[in-house]
Enzyme design. Structure first.
Site, mmCIF file in Angstrom:
data_model
loop_
_atom_site.group_PDB
_atom_site.id
_atom_site.type_symbol
_atom_site.label_atom_id
_atom_site.label_comp_id
_atom_site.label_asym_id
_atom_site.label_seq_id
_atom_site.Cartn_x
_atom_site.Cartn_y
_atom_site.Cartn_z
ATOM 1 N N ARG A 285 50.002 -88.056 37.552
ATOM 2 C CA ARG A 285 49.297 -89.313 37.816
ATOM 3 C C ARG A 285 50.232 -90.508 37.922
ATOM 4 O O ARG A 285 50.081 -91.367 38.790
ATOM 5 C CB ARG A 285 48.319 -89.557 36.651
ATOM 6 C CG ARG A 285 47.391 -90.730 36.838
ATOM 7 C CD ARG A 285 46.639 -91.034 35.532
ATOM 8 N NE ARG A 285 46.011 -89.876 34.959
ATOM 9 C CZ ARG A 285 44.750 -89.509 35.201
ATOM 10 N NH1 ARG A 285 44.000 -90.222 35.995
ATOM 11 N NH2 ARG A 285 44.256 -88.429 34.631
ATOM 12 N N TYR A 325 34.637 -88.381 34.997
ATOM 13 C CA TYR A 325 35.325 -88.955 33.831
ATOM 14 C C TYR A 325 34.861 -90.370 33.510
ATOM 15 O O TYR A 325 35.533 -91.073 32.755
ATOM 16 C CB TYR A 325 36.833 -89.024 34.084
ATOM 17 C CG TYR A 325 37.505 -87.758 34.560
ATOM 18 C CD1 TYR A 325 37.484 -86.605 33.792
ATOM 19 C CD2 TYR A 325 38.207 -87.735 35.755
ATOM 20 C CE1 TYR A 325 38.132 -85.457 34.221
ATOM 21 C CE2 TYR A 325 38.854 -86.591 36.193
ATOM 22 C CZ TYR A 325 38.813 -85.454 35.418
ATOM 23 O OH TYR A 325 39.471 -84.328 35.851
ATOM 24 N N CYS A 353 23.148 -86.213 47.292
ATOM 25 C CA CYS A 353 21.845 -86.114 46.626
ATOM 26 C C CYS A 353 21.999 -85.851 45.138
ATOM 27 O O CYS A 353 21.609 -84.804 44.626
ATOM 28 C CB CYS A 353 21.029 -85.012 47.279
ATOM 29 S SG CYS A 353 20.994 -85.196 49.059
ATOM 30 N N GLU A 354 22.626 -86.787 44.435
ATOM 31 C CA GLU A 354 22.768 -86.740 42.986
ATOM 32 C C GLU A 354 22.857 -88.180 42.518
ATOM 33 O O GLU A 354 23.607 -88.967 43.100
ATOM 34 C CB GLU A 354 24.100 -86.082 42.567
ATOM 35 C CG GLU A 354 24.287 -84.698 43.034
ATOM 36 C CD GLU A 354 24.690 -83.756 41.905
ATOM 37 O OE1 GLU A 354 24.665 -84.168 40.724
ATOM 38 O OE2 GLU A 354 25.004 -82.618 42.224
HETATM 39 C C1 LIG Z 1 47.981 -81.797 34.672
HETATM 40 C C2 LIG Z 1 49.262 -81.428 34.058
HETATM 41 C C3 LIG Z 1 50.336 -82.310 34.122
HETATM 42 C C4 LIG Z 1 50.264 -83.681 34.726
HETATM 43 O O1 LIG Z 1 49.451 -84.543 34.022
HETATM 44 P P1 LIG Z 1 49.429 -86.102 34.424
HETATM 45 O O2 LIG Z 1 48.491 -86.712 33.462
HETATM 46 O O3 LIG Z 1 48.930 -86.180 35.820
HETATM 47 O O4 LIG Z 1 50.812 -86.621 34.287
HETATM 48 C C5 LIG Z 1 51.541 -81.880 33.558
HETATM 49 N N1 LIG Z 1 51.659 -80.673 32.983
HETATM 50 C C6 LIG Z 1 50.641 -79.796 32.918
HETATM 51 C C7 LIG Z 1 50.848 -78.476 32.295
HETATM 52 C C8 LIG Z 1 49.403 -80.142 33.446
HETATM 53 O O5 LIG Z 1 48.391 -79.284 33.379
#
Ligand SMILES: *Cc1c(COP(=O)(O)O)cnc(C)c1O
Length: 429
Positions: A285, A325, A353-354
């Site tokens: 992210r 979320y 449709c939700e």
């Molecule tokens: C989803 C995930 C990430 C990345 O998470 P972010 O919050 O997007 O940084 C890193 N490692 C593993 C094992 C994940 O499942």
């Protein structure tokens, strides 16, 4: 910071007018900014490298956040590695140009076929999450005449995250081998022909905006490294996962600052000081979140006595985060509103449709009309990558901008593609 800003009354992605993309590609459409991706990667990588310049870290981009080929190629060109969670992701990482020796394979349940593919491809590391997977990996690799380098993903029983659905580090969550089992499993693995244990991994959750929970988890992991070494095991790698959060409320003046990254780096330095391990990171992210927007068009207004619905052409199948979320996304009109524009409180909804197909309720926005364009900001992570064809809607187009250029890196799905893979059963054909 990011590279979406108003210029002469219109919202631009770098040097491209978003109205041009809407006219040429249509809506809804995801638009990503190369400069933003590059900046985030560089800031993160440099901060992690500064922790211990004599042992450069590995930064594996968690590609489930955004698996667009243009995004992946941008990151591969910067030297990033890839964190993958399925055979499809391993294949796509390879196709995007990540060398196998920069690919790690995480995930709660990897099948025999997936492990065999990854081992044969020669990937850097498998992050093992269960004892059964340890056995399976060793068997699969030995059969291929290989010894796969691996780490145990340990559940530190310290969870965190912006929402219960994205907390992964608590003992109640399905992820990783339990902390108490790590030593026994490490000892077992030492006698297995198909694996070479290199260390440990941890990932406690996503959208975490302070360092405390990370610190508690990492301190536990550092302790475990020490005790495993005391037991005579080789522990060379410590993969600290991803999870660093980003601001979804963007100040229009930008630069909300890399201070969280700097604080995180300082904390990691403190906790891993003297440990002499090779650090790994798996940010997702943080790299792509505010490097992308979802642009959508207003279809209709639906006024009610107590509220005003704004029906747009994007829906929860295109961007599920608000429905899944309760996530917040800023909404910016693509044509900049006059400073004295009338403000209206809208419930912004999609056509699905939700009732859950609601992006926001009671949001104050400048008054909008049908055909106006708006942008859901900070939609680069877990946006397109979580999209579906629910309601038989086409997967949306994705566009990558670089300077004054843009390219459609994923064309909008066609109805032929959407309907063409279905097969009628023979008795109804
Ligand atoms: C989803 C995930 C990430 C990345 O998470 P972010 O919050 O997007 O940084 C890193 N490692 C593993 C094992 C994940 O499942």
């Amino acid at each position: 910071m990011h590279h979406f800003a108003y210029r002469d009354g219109a919202l631009f992605a770098e040097d491209v007018d978003l109205r041009r993309i809407a006219a040429e590609v249509g809506t809804p459409v995801y638009v990503y900014s190369s400069a933003t991706i590059e900046r985030h990667y560089r800031v993160f990588e440099e901060a992690m490298r500064a922790i211990n310049p004599s042992r450069p870290p590995h930064v594996f981009y968690a590609m489930k956040a955004n698996g667009n080929l243009g995004v992946l190629k941008t990151l591969a060109a910067l030297g990033a590695g890839a964190d993958t969670v399925s055979e499809g992701e391993v294949r796509k990482a390879l196709a995007a140009g990540f060398p196998p020796e920069k690919i790690v394979f995480s995930g709660v349940g990897k099948s025999e076929q997936e492990l065999a593919f990854a081992v044969e491809a020669g990937i850097y590391q498998v992050n093992i999450e269960t004892e059964g997977e340890l056995d399976l990996l060793s068997r699969v690799a030995a059969k291929l005449g290989r010894r796969q380098e691996a780490v145990f993903r340990v559940n530190p029983d310290i969870g965190a995250g912006g929402h219960a659905k994205i907390t992964t580090g608590s003992a109640a969550n399905k992820f990783g081998v339990s902390f108490e089992e790590a030593s026994r499993l490490y000892a077992r693995a030492a006698n297995m022909p198909g694996v070479r244990m290199m260390g440990l991994a941890v990932h406690i959750g996503s959208q975490i905006r302070e360092t405390e929970a990370f610190e508690a988890a990492y301190a536990k992991m550092a302790g475990l490294v020490g005790s495993l070494r005391d037991e005579g095991h080789r522990v060379e790698r410590l993969d600290l996962g991803g999870g660093l959060g980003i601001p979804y409320e963007i100040p229009k003046s930008f630069d909300h600052g890399p201070s969280l990254i700097q604080d995180y780096a300082a904390m990691v330095g403190r906790v891993t000081k003297g440990l002499d391990v090779e650090l790994g990171f798996e940010p997702g992210r943080l790299i792509v979140g505010n490097a992308g927007i979802l642009m959508t068009k207003v279809l209709h207004l639906n006024p009610r006595p107590s509220k005003q619905f704004l029906v747009v052409d994007a829906a929860m199948n295109d961007l599920v985060r608000p429905a899944m979320y309760e996530a917040y996304h800023e909404i910016w009109p693509v044509t900049e509103a006059a400073a004295d524009a009338k403000q209206v409180a809208y419930d912004v909804v999609g056509p699905i449709c939700e009732s859950g197909d609601t992006f926001t309720t009671g949001r104050e926005l400048p008054e909008l009309r049908p055909d106006d364009l708006i942008a859901f900001m900070t939609a680069g992570a877990y946006g397109a990558s979580m999209s579906s064809t629910y309601n038989q809607r086409l997967l949306v187009a994705e566009v990558l901008v670089k300077g004054a250029e843009y390219a459609v890196t994923r064309p909008r799905q066609t109805f032929e593609e959407l309907l063409g893979t279905d097969r009628a059963p023979p008795w109804l054909a």
